[in-house]
Design an enzyme around this catalytic site. Structure first.
Site, PDB file in Angstrom:
ATOM      1  N   TRP A   1      -5.030   3.296  11.612  1.00 30.37           N
ATOM      2  CA  TRP A   1      -4.867   3.085  10.171  1.00 30.37           C
ATOM      3  C   TRP A   1      -5.334   4.362   9.501  1.00 30.37           C
ATOM      4  O   TRP A   1      -6.511   4.638   9.552  1.00 30.37           O
ATOM      5  CB  TRP A   1      -5.678   1.883   9.680  1.00 30.37           C
ATOM      6  CG  TRP A   1      -5.403   1.659   8.228  1.00 30.37           C
ATOM      7  CD1 TRP A   1      -6.058   2.213   7.160  1.00 30.37           C
ATOM      8  CD2 TRP A   1      -4.341   0.862   7.678  1.00 30.37           C
ATOM      9  NE1 TRP A   1      -5.479   1.815   5.990  1.00 30.37           N
ATOM     10  CE2 TRP A   1      -4.415   0.993   6.279  1.00 30.37           C
ATOM     11  CE3 TRP A   1      -3.334   0.072   8.241  1.00 30.37           C
ATOM     12  CZ2 TRP A   1      -3.519   0.351   5.427  1.00 30.37           C
ATOM     13  CZ3 TRP A   1      -2.461  -0.568   7.399  1.00 30.37           C
ATOM     14  CH2 TRP A   1      -2.555  -0.429   6.001  1.00 30.37           C
TER      15      TRP A   1
ATOM     16  N   ASN B   1      -1.865 -10.497   8.579  1.00 29.82           N
ATOM     17  CA  ASN B   1      -2.884  -9.465   8.651  1.00 29.82           C
ATOM     18  C   ASN B   1      -4.206  -9.986   8.094  1.00 29.82           C
ATOM     19  O   ASN B   1      -4.270 -10.419   6.931  1.00 29.82           O
ATOM     20  CB  ASN B   1      -2.496  -8.225   7.841  1.00 29.82           C
ATOM     21  CG  ASN B   1      -3.607  -7.190   7.914  1.00 29.82           C
ATOM     22  OD1 ASN B   1      -3.829  -6.611   8.972  1.00 29.82           O
ATOM     23  ND2 ASN B   1      -4.341  -6.992   6.837  1.00 29.82           N
ATOM     24  N   GLU B   2      -5.235  -9.943   8.914  1.00 30.58           N
ATOM     25  CA  GLU B   2      -6.613 -10.203   8.484  1.00 30.58           C
ATOM     26  C   GLU B   2      -6.755 -11.414   7.571  1.00 30.58           C
ATOM     27  O   GLU B   2      -7.163 -11.295   6.399  1.00 30.58           O
ATOM     28  CB  GLU B   2      -7.190  -8.960   7.793  1.00 30.58           C
ATOM     29  CG  GLU B   2      -7.220  -7.731   8.683  1.00 30.58           C
ATOM     30  CD  GLU B   2      -7.821  -6.498   8.014  1.00 30.58           C
ATOM     31  OE1 GLU B   2      -8.145  -6.553   6.819  1.00 30.58           O
ATOM     32  OE2 GLU B   2      -7.968  -5.473   8.702  1.00 30.58           O
TER      33      GLU B   2
ATOM     34  N   GLU C   1      -5.433   1.798  -1.565  1.00 27.07           N
ATOM     35  CA  GLU C   1      -6.471   1.056  -0.844  1.00 27.07           C
ATOM     36  C   GLU C   1      -7.008  -0.084  -1.719  1.00 27.07           C
ATOM     37  O   GLU C   1      -8.148  -0.099  -2.149  1.00 27.07           O
ATOM     38  CB  GLU C   1      -7.562   2.028  -0.365  1.00 27.07           C
ATOM     39  CG  GLU C   1      -8.756   1.391   0.340  1.00 27.07           C
ATOM     40  CD  GLU C   1      -8.428   0.518   1.541  1.00 27.07           C
ATOM     41  OE1 GLU C   1      -7.417   0.745   2.213  1.00 27.07           O
ATOM     42  OE2 GLU C   1      -9.214  -0.416   1.792  1.00 27.07           O
ATOM     43  N   TRP C   2      -6.149  -1.024  -2.027  1.00 22.83           N
ATOM     44  CA  TRP C   2      -6.517  -2.272  -2.691  1.00 22.83           C
ATOM     45  C   TRP C   2      -7.444  -2.041  -3.903  1.00 22.83           C
ATOM     46  O   TRP C   2      -7.109  -1.244  -4.759  1.00 22.83           O
ATOM     47  CB  TRP C   2      -7.108  -3.241  -1.649  1.00 22.83           C
ATOM     48  CG  TRP C   2      -6.188  -3.395  -0.470  1.00 22.83           C
ATOM     49  CD1 TRP C   2      -6.421  -2.964   0.799  1.00 22.83           C
ATOM     50  CD2 TRP C   2      -4.856  -3.964  -0.431  1.00 22.83           C
ATOM     51  NE1 TRP C   2      -5.342  -3.249   1.614  1.00 22.83           N
ATOM     52  CE2 TRP C   2      -4.377  -3.855   0.889  1.00 22.83           C
ATOM     53  CE3 TRP C   2      -4.024  -4.570  -1.386  1.00 22.83           C
ATOM     54  CZ2 TRP C   2      -3.112  -4.315   1.281  1.00 22.83           C
ATOM     55  CZ3 TRP C   2      -2.765  -5.034  -0.991  1.00 22.83           C
ATOM     56  CH2 TRP C   2      -2.331  -4.906   0.318  1.00 22.83           C
TER      57      TRP C   2
ATOM     58  N   TYR D   1     -13.263  -1.790  12.257  1.00 21.82           N
ATOM     59  CA  TYR D   1     -13.797  -0.695  11.444  1.00 21.82           C
ATOM     60  C   TYR D   1     -15.285  -0.450  11.708  1.00 21.82           C
ATOM     61  O   TYR D   1     -15.702   0.681  11.841  1.00 21.82           O
ATOM     62  CB  TYR D   1     -13.525  -0.948   9.949  1.00 21.82           C
ATOM     63  CG  TYR D   1     -12.039  -0.791   9.660  1.00 21.82           C
ATOM     64  CD1 TYR D   1     -11.502   0.465   9.400  1.00 21.82           C
ATOM     65  CD2 TYR D   1     -11.159  -1.872   9.748  1.00 21.82           C
ATOM     66  CE1 TYR D   1     -10.135   0.638   9.199  1.00 21.82           C
ATOM     67  CE2 TYR D   1      -9.792  -1.702   9.552  1.00 21.82           C
ATOM     68  CZ  TYR D   1      -9.290  -0.442   9.276  1.00 21.82           C
ATOM     69  OH  TYR D   1      -7.939  -0.258   9.104  1.00 21.82           O
TER      70      TYR D   1
ATOM     71  N   GLU E   1      -5.398  -1.842  14.072  1.00 26.82           N
ATOM     72  CA  GLU E   1      -5.906  -0.953  13.021  1.00 26.82           C
ATOM     73  C   GLU E   1      -7.234  -0.388  13.459  1.00 26.82           C
ATOM     74  O   GLU E   1      -8.087  -1.106  13.993  1.00 26.82           O
ATOM     75  CB  GLU E   1      -6.165  -1.697  11.693  1.00 26.82           C
ATOM     76  CG  GLU E   1      -4.955  -1.955  10.869  1.00 26.82           C
ATOM     77  CD  GLU E   1      -5.280  -2.597   9.523  1.00 26.82           C
ATOM     78  OE1 GLU E   1      -6.353  -2.322   8.950  1.00 26.82           O
ATOM     79  OE2 GLU E   1      -4.445  -3.387   9.063  1.00 26.82           O
TER      80      GLU E   1
ATOM     81  N   ARG F   1       3.612   0.036  13.036  1.00 25.84           N
ATOM     82  CA  ARG F   1       3.294  -1.267  12.437  1.00 25.84           C
ATOM     83  C   ARG F   1       3.385  -1.128  10.924  1.00 25.84           C
ATOM     84  O   ARG F   1       2.682  -0.311  10.328  1.00 25.84           O
ATOM     85  CB  ARG F   1       1.878  -1.683  12.860  1.00 25.84           C
ATOM     86  CG  ARG F   1       1.437  -2.942  12.177  1.00 25.84           C
ATOM     87  CD  ARG F   1       0.071  -3.437  12.609  1.00 25.84           C
ATOM     88  NE  ARG F   1      -0.238  -4.563  11.750  1.00 25.84           N
ATOM     89  CZ  ARG F   1      -1.333  -4.697  11.020  1.00 25.84           C
ATOM     90  NH1 ARG F   1      -2.312  -3.801  11.086  1.00 25.84           N
ATOM     91  NH2 ARG F   1      -1.487  -5.740  10.249  1.00 25.84           N
TER      92      ARG F   1
ATOM     93  N   HIS G   1       1.003  -9.317   4.706  1.00 29.30           N
ATOM     94  CA  HIS G   1      -0.155  -8.417   4.542  1.00 29.30           C
ATOM     95  C   HIS G   1      -0.563  -8.497   3.063  1.00 29.30           C
ATOM     96  O   HIS G   1      -0.490  -7.526   2.321  1.00 29.30           O
ATOM     97  CB  HIS G   1       0.209  -6.998   4.973  1.00 29.30           C
ATOM     98  CG  HIS G   1      -0.978  -6.105   5.232  1.00 29.30           C
ATOM     99  ND1 HIS G   1      -1.153  -5.413   6.419  1.00 29.30           N
ATOM    100  CD2 HIS G   1      -2.033  -5.777   4.462  1.00 29.30           C
ATOM    101  CE1 HIS G   1      -2.269  -4.691   6.342  1.00 29.30           C
ATOM    102  NE2 HIS G   1      -2.820  -4.894   5.158  1.00 29.30           N
TER     103      HIS G   1
ATOM    104  N   GLN H   1       0.807  -1.221   0.000  1.00 25.84           N
ATOM    105  CA  GLN H   1       0.000   0.000   0.000  1.00 25.84           C
ATOM    106  C   GLN H   1       0.842   1.275   0.000  1.00 25.84           C
ATOM    107  O   GLN H   1       0.329   2.338  -0.327  1.00 25.84           O
ATOM    108  CB  GLN H   1      -0.947  -0.016   1.200  1.00 25.84           C
ATOM    109  CG  GLN H   1      -1.966  -1.137   1.094  1.00 25.84           C
ATOM    110  CD  GLN H   1      -2.942  -1.156   2.241  1.00 25.84           C
ATOM    111  OE1 GLN H   1      -2.708  -1.819   3.242  1.00 25.84           O
ATOM    112  NE2 GLN H   1      -4.040  -0.433   2.126  1.00 25.84           N
TER     113      GLN H   1
ATOM    114  N   ASN I   1      -8.222  -5.500  14.466  1.00 24.51           N
ATOM    115  CA  ASN I   1      -8.482  -4.454  13.478  1.00 24.51           C
ATOM    116  C   ASN I   1      -9.993  -4.255  13.464  1.00 24.51           C
ATOM    117  O   ASN I   1     -10.746  -5.187  13.126  1.00 24.51           O
ATOM    118  CB  ASN I   1      -8.025  -4.885  12.081  1.00 24.51           C
ATOM    119  CG  ASN I   1      -6.520  -5.065  11.981  1.00 24.51           C
ATOM    120  OD1 ASN I   1      -5.791  -4.887  12.956  1.00 24.51           O
ATOM    121  ND2 ASN I   1      -6.041  -5.414  10.804  1.00 24.51           N
TER     122      ASN I   1
END
Ligand code: IFM
Length: 445
Positions: A395, A166-167, A402-403, A295, A354, A78, A122, A21, A293
């Site tokens: 984050w 990650n996730e 962003e992907w 959101y 995050e 991180r 990640h 990213q 993480n």
């Protein structure tokens, strides 16, 4: 001025990023191609055809970025290590130039008084491993352990704690079940071996890190699941979704078993992926910390389509970020206290690895400040209710790639002009700096 927050002594303040990213320089330093390079090149895969080929050009501008972190007064940073920089083909010889990049970064962070908290994976799998099956192939877990050994043998003398993955939920669902992230496979429930093999990779890597006296964490994307109503069908759907999103990735780590996925028609061994001894390895002697993480919460109703045992329902009457994500700060308190209720003594100390939001390009980002303030108050409330929360990493440090949304969703405390690469701290940067300084001043008294 930020309002006072009562958080424990030693609470760690941080910011998070990830290699693909921010780094750019995808063809420099001996880096091999990753699944994201290949996926982003597919027409229509990423918004406006953008890629991470340049992103924030952090590979060249990291000294400026470390200076920004020092300016914030961060305790921790991180970031993630790009596996294809270390092993360009995902196996075999180690690329010393790749290791040297992270070596310099780690030294600069330490010199700035910032503890590095690297994530080993990640989402940027070396493309060569995708060609042998990616995380659907059990062997990828062993390759991950091999790569981990190379990294920690070089940096472990200065980096005490590591995040393995990650996730893994988001990587499995977006990458393997729905195909909206790399590697772009749309296998629906046949993606489940990618969950198990990621967790197996975590277990193998964790064992070798523990042998070296290092601390092991994982960063899971977790969501409090709310049933759309008290109707039994909605409650059952919420339970099924919770098992898939949350418990599939925390029960094996903390309890040594997979949750009941029978609502999905899935067997306990995830369709034959789980072999004897795997769960013992995944749980190991326990995590040193659980990275959370967060959101937003998820609202779930009974299924409308026969393929899955749940349907997502909208969360009404709450503000939304530019991404359209609901802003529900108390969901973080609910999540943290819910983890403690669910896992009791098996829950290790938690770090919020995050939390953040995307908004427009404005530098006076009062919405971000309100978002962060609200979520930190939720952490404060969870701590007051007895949850052992050790730190908060927002984050993100910088606006970044962003992907599938490309460069359109800006999560940074620092604005990045992607044409000039000029970095400009937003109002939230000054706010976060003051918050950290005030917390530290109280500790010193
Ligand atoms: O940008 C991502 C990050 O890579 C993983 N967690 C969620 C963030 C926002 O979507």
């Amino acid at each position: 001025m930020p309002k006072r927050l009562d958080l424990p002594a030693g609470f760690r303040w941080g910011a998070s990023t990830a290699a693909y990213q921010i780094e750019g320089a995808v063809e420099e330093g001996g880096r091999g191609p990753s699944i994201w390079d290949v996926f982003a090149a597919r027409p229509g895969a990423v918004r406006d055809g953008q890629t991470g080929a340049v992103a924030c050009d952090h590979y060249h501008r990291w000294p400026e970025d470390v200076a920004l972190m020092r300016g914030l007064g961060l305790d921790g940073y991180r970031f993630s290590i790009a596996w294809p920089r270390i092993q360009p083909t995902g196996a075999g010889p180690v690329n010393q130039e790749g290791l040297a990049f992270y070596d310099r970064l780690v030294d600069a962070l330490l010199e700035a008084g910032i503890t590095p908290l690297p994530t080993l994976f990640h989402w940027d799998l070396p493309q060569a491993l995708e060609e042998t099956g990616g995380w659907l192939d059990r062997d990828t877990a062993y390759r991950f352990a091999e790569y981990t050994a190379a990294v920690v043998d070089r940096l472990g003398d200065r980096v005490p704690a590591w995040i393995t993955l990650n996730e893994p939920f988001v990587h499995m669902v977006y990458g393997y079940a729905l195909g909206i992230h790399a590697p772009g496979r749309a296998l629906m429930l046949d993606a489940l071996p990618a969950a198990h093999h990621q967790l197996l990779g975590h277990g193998l890597a964790a064992a070798l890190m523990r042998e070296r006296g290092l601390e092991v964490l994982i960063a899971n994307n977790l969501t409090p699941v709310r049933a759309a109503s008290d109707a039994p069908a909605d409650l059952a759907a919420a339970e099924a979704y919770d098992a898939l999103h949350n418990r599939l990735f925390t029960d094996p780590l903390l309890l040594g078993r997979y949750p009941d996925l029978s609502a999905f028609g899935v067997s306990e061994d995830l369709g034959g992926a789980v072999r004897p001894g795997d769960l013992k390895l995944i749980a190991g002697p326990g995590l040193d910390g659980l990275g959370v993480n967060y959101y937003n919460p998820t609202r779930i109703a009974a299924p409308t389509d026969p393929g899955l045992p749940f349907a997502e329902a909208p969360i009404e009457d709450v503000p939304r970020t530019a991404f359209g994500w609901p802003v529900v700060p108390d969901g973080l308190r609910e999540l943290l206290t819910g983890l403690r209720t669910r896992y009791g003594a098996a829950l290790p100390p938690v770090t919020v690895t995050e939390n953040g939001c995307s908004y427009g390009e404005e530098l006076d980002d009062q919405e971000r400040i309100a978002y962060l303030d609200g979520h930190l108050r939720a952490v404060e409330a969870a701590v007051a209710e007895g949850v052992d929360v050790r730190g908060y990493f927002t984050w993100s440090l910088l606006d970044n790639f962003e992907w599938a949304e490309g460069l359109t969703q800006r999560f940074g405390l620092v604005h990045v002009d992607f044409t000039t690469q000029r970095r400009t701290p937003k109002a939230s940067y000054a706010w976060y700096r003051q918050l950290i300084a005030a917390h530290r001043a109280r500790q010193a008294r």
